[in-house]
Design an enzyme around this catalytic site. Structure first.
Site, mmCIF file in Angstrom:
data_model
loop_
_atom_site.group_PDB
_atom_site.id
_atom_site.type_symbol
_atom_site.label_atom_id
_atom_site.label_comp_id
_atom_site.label_asym_id
_atom_site.label_seq_id
_atom_site.Cartn_x
_atom_site.Cartn_y
_atom_site.Cartn_z
ATOM 1 N N ALA A 65 -9.057 -14.520 -40.203
ATOM 2 C CA ALA A 65 -8.165 -15.619 -39.874
ATOM 3 C C ALA A 65 -7.081 -15.668 -40.951
ATOM 4 C CB ALA A 65 -8.951 -16.922 -39.852
ATOM 5 N N GLY A 108 -12.829 -13.384 -39.395
ATOM 6 C CA GLY A 108 -12.515 -13.591 -37.983
ATOM 7 C C GLY A 108 -12.227 -12.282 -37.257
ATOM 8 N N GLU A 111 -15.520 -11.069 -36.233
ATOM 9 C CA GLU A 111 -16.013 -11.985 -35.193
ATOM 10 C C GLU A 111 -15.320 -11.725 -33.861
ATOM 11 O OE1 GLU A 111 -15.224 -15.429 -37.670
ATOM 12 O OE2 GLU A 111 -17.355 -15.897 -37.751
ATOM 13 N N GLU A 131 -16.077 -14.605 -45.988
ATOM 14 C CA GLU A 131 -15.665 -16.012 -46.077
ATOM 15 C C GLU A 131 -16.231 -16.720 -47.309
ATOM 16 O OE1 GLU A 131 -16.621 -14.472 -43.303
ATOM 17 O OE2 GLU A 131 -15.502 -15.202 -41.570
#
Ligand code: CO8
Length: 257
Positions: A65, A108, A111, A131
């Site tokens: 992200a 992300g 993911e 993260e």
């Protein structure tokens, strides 16, 4: 349609979405995710498309992200906007979708790849959930889909240490379906996607739905679901064509492609 952060193209019956934000290693900003969602909707509703591909660049599938966009986010805004919920559209696609991963697939990015039906990785791919080093934890499946795919021990290792895993380890662990030479990645991904798109679309979609059920339910319920879908396939002309073609020793011509 003009996109800023992705490229979208059709190759035969395959719809290809390429993340294209090189200056940020394809970091997933909100605008990029909006574009991915639009492209997914476009392919899902296009009768000519039988399989989709999500890929990035040689250097990065996606480095996570967008940290710069997230840095100032506060709890109330995250909660009220249900931050990330809309990022999961990939996991709700009904047509098959393959992730083609080269380079970094972190946070992300990892993911997003796991939301696809399976991952074909280049030998340069690096997966991780870093993260924890940013003071948060995975928020879009890194503690859930990853654990189901590679087991508790390795998922804990990746999520708690934030380390990266190379393509060979990712294949050994079950995160990745196949590893290919980086120079062959798109060839191999498109070959697999083209093969899927050549089968009956409703049968491929039901197959995907049934495999996904294995994650959501008990074995008894999953087997019952599988059998019901299997029975329903005998109502399709594609079943008649597929089996007749085998007996006639010819290639099937599926009507619903
Ligand atoms: N966000 C924003 N910008 C990024 C990101 C990112 N995740 N990753 C890289 N960039 C930018 C860098 O800031 C840099 O920009 P600039 O040139 O303007 O400084 C540019 O991309 C190139 O990056 P580097 O110079 O760092 O390149 P290196 O080759 O030295 O390093 C790395 C590559 C190792 C990948 C490094 O960039 C890195 O560690 N990136 C961050 C990885 C990370 O921590 N990812 C997790 C983010 S948090 C997250 O994903 C939460 C998930 C939420 C759910 C998402 C749902 C899908």
């Amino acid at each position: 349609m003009g996109y800023e952060h992705i490229r979208v193209e059709t190759k035969g019956h395959v719809g290809v979405i390429t993340l294209d934000r090189p200056q940020a290693l394809n970091a997933l900003c909100a605008a990029l995710i909006d574009e991915v969602n639009q492209a997914l909707t476009q392919f899902e509703t296009d009768d000519k498309i039988g399989c989709m591909v999500l890929t990035g660049s040689e250097k990065a599938f996606a480095a996570g992200a967008d940290i710069k966009e997230m840095a100032e986010l506060n709890f109330i805004d995250a909660y009220l906007s249900d931050f990330i919920a809309s990022w999961e559209q990939v996991s709700r696609t009904r047509k098959p979708i393959i992730a083609g991963v080269a380079g970094y697939a972190l946070g992300g990015g990892c993911e997003l790849a796991m939301m696809c039906d399976f991952i074909i990785a280049a030998d340069t791919a690096k997966f991780g959930q870093p993260e924890i080093s940013l003071g948060v934890m995975p928020g879009a499946g890194g503690t859930q889909r990853l654990t189901r795919l590679i087991g508790k021990s390795k998922a804990m290792d990746l999520c708690l240490t934030g380390r990266m895993m190379d393509a060979e380890e990712a294949e050994r662990s079950g995160l990745v379906a196949r590893v290919v030479a980086a120079s062959d990645l798109m060839n191999e991904v498109l070959k697999a996607a083209d093969k899927i798109a050549g089968f009956s679309l409703p049968i491929a979609m039901m197959t995907k739905e049934s495999v996904n059920r294995a994650y959501e339910t008990t074995l008894t319920e999953g087997l019952r679901f599988e059998r019901r879908l299997f029975h329903s396939m005998f109502a399709t002309e594609d079943q008649k064509e597929g089996m007749t073609a085998f007996i006639d020793k010819r290639k099937p011509q599926f009507a619903n492609k």
